[in-house]
Design a protein around this motif. Structure first.
Motif, PDB file in Angstrom:
ATOM      1  N   ASP A   1       0.838  -1.205   0.000  1.00 11.71           N
ATOM      2  CA  ASP A   1       0.000   0.000   0.000  1.00 11.71           C
ATOM      3  C   ASP A   1       0.872   1.253   0.000  1.00 11.71           C
ATOM      4  N   ARG A   2       0.447   2.222  -0.797  1.00 18.58           N
ATOM      5  CA  ARG A   2       1.246   3.443  -0.951  1.00 18.58           C
ATOM      6  C   ARG A   2       1.324   4.256   0.324  1.00 18.58           C
TER       7      ARG A   2
ATOM      8  N   HIS B   1      -2.676   5.388  -8.137  1.00 16.92           N
ATOM      9  CA  HIS B   1      -2.737   3.935  -8.086  1.00 16.92           C
ATOM     10  C   HIS B   1      -2.206   3.320  -9.375  1.00 16.92           C
TER      11      HIS B   1
END
Length: 409
Positions: free
Chosen positions: A238-239, A383
């Motif tokens: 996850d960023r 994303h």
């Protein structure tokens, strides 16, 4: 004085038996070889008549009177003759001219058959230079040479030649090296010129070595490939997980730096790029780009969240209308009072002012809707960076490997 002094050059045949090839150093660019060096020549002065075919034995005082070719190894760094604890010298001459010359500290013997001398075996260990080219290292093939030449006698006095051509070079079948495969031994002969003394015959012992690649696959290429693949794991994290993605990227970068430093520490400081340098530095660039990829994703995400926060904190309606006119619209209309043409239906007759308010409100809602759409599209783009990186990075690295191994293998 050499045999046939004042006449033509005396031919001296040479053959060599290589006992071992001990070590090859890339840093010093040299190799160490142990060999038996034999010389063949004709000296009629050593023949004598005899009726009983018995030999005569002399002590070492006569040894100095025998002429022996003065050979030396060109470009040798160091060499020594194997010796024992005492210096024992023996000379035995038979009636037909066969001479046995034994020098124990050199393990040296000399035979003369009907005036034709054979000196064997002079066992010598020599360390000589080898000019290596590392542009294809470690997928390289090296050719080294051991050069034999007379120190004092030019080609006018002494003619060196390989006694049986390429068959004059014999090698032990058990010779093996840890990093190289010995492909070929062969001999050549050339002339060497010195400006102050003249031309000399020079004999070459050439051997070709091909480096074993499996060691470097395990110690260099495979770890570097694993580090590049490990850097791709961050694309699936996850960023917003900064503590997970940043240490992963920094660890792979530092590991690649360690691998590059370790490889170069065992190599000479050459001024050109080696094949292993190309692979390691391209791998390092891939690892570094994966860190930059997350830096870009994190920055865009931060900017996006900051703008969304500002939009969320902004009032729902901010109409730039005069204060007295705002009371006219309070509780007196709704969205259903506006028809498709934008006209406001009212019983009071203030159609124009109320219509302007309604159009301003509609414009404000449209502007807010467009901003929300722009923020949503920005969120999708952040994303998409990770999504595209999952395909672009492995595809580019596989393409690089195909090109690299097709060129250097």
């Amino acid at each position: 004085m050499r045999p046939g002094f004042g006449g033509p050059a005396i031919p001296v045949g040479v053959d060599v038996q290589v006992e071992s090839l001990d070590s090859i150093s890339e840093v010093d660019m040299d190799f160490t070889m142990t060999l038996y060096l034999r010389h063949y020549w004709k000296d009629e002065r050593l023949s004598f008549p005899s009726t009983n075919n018995q030999s005569m034995t002399f002590d070492g005082r006569l040894v100095k009177k025998i002429w022996v070719p003065d050979m030396f190894f060109v470009h040798s760094k160091r060499s020594f003759i194997h010796d024992t604890t005492t210096d024992n010298v023996m000379l035995r001459v038979q009636p037909d001219g066969k001479v046995l010359y034994s020098l124990s500290e050199c393990r040296l013997q000399c035979f003369v058959n009907a005036g034709e001398g054979q000196r064997l075996p002079d066992r010598v260990t020599v360390t000589a230079m080898c000019n290596m080219d590392f542009s294809r290292f470690p997928l390289d093939t090296q050719t080294c040479s051991l050069e034999i030449e007379s120190y004092a006698y030019t080609e006018d006095d002494l003619m060196l030649y390989w006694k049986n051509g390429n068959d004059s070079l014999k090698t032990d079948e058990r010779i093996s090296l840890s990093q190289f495969l010995i492909q070929e031994f062969h001999t050549t002969t050339k002339l060497a010129f010195y400006s102050s003394t003249g031309w000399y015959n020079r004999l070459y012992i050439n051997f070709t070595l091909r480096r074993h690649i499996f060691f470097f696959l395990l110690q260099t290429y495979f770890p570097a490939t694993l580090m590049v693949m490990l850097s791709w794991v961050s694309f699936w994290i996850d960023r917003r997980a900064v503590p997970a993605r940043v240490p992963l990227g920094i660890t792979t970068v530092l590991t690649m730096s360690t691998i590059i430093t370790g490889v170069n520490a065992s190599m000479p400081r050459v001024s050109y790029i080696k094949a292993v340098d190309i692979y390691l530095w391209v791998s390092f660039v891939f690892v570094f780009l994966s860190v930059l990829e997350y830096a870009a994703v994190n920055y865009l995400t931060t900017v996006q969240e900051r703008k969304e926060r500002k939009l969320r904190d902004k009032p729902a309606c901010a109409c730039s209308l005069p204060q007295p006119r705002t009371m006219m619209v309070d509780g007196s209309y709704n969205d259903g009072d506006v028809n498709e043409l934008g006209h406001f239906m009212s019983e009071d007759g203030d159609k124009q002012d109320r219509m302007m308010v309604q159009l301003a409100l509609g414009s404000e809602r449209g502007s807010a809707r467009r901003k929300n759409q722009r923020y949503v599209s920005m969120r999708i783009d952040t994303h998409a960076i990770d999504k595209y990186s999952r395909i672009i990075f492995p595809g580019a690295y596989i393409l690089f490997n195909l090109i690299y191994w097709s060129i250097f293998s």
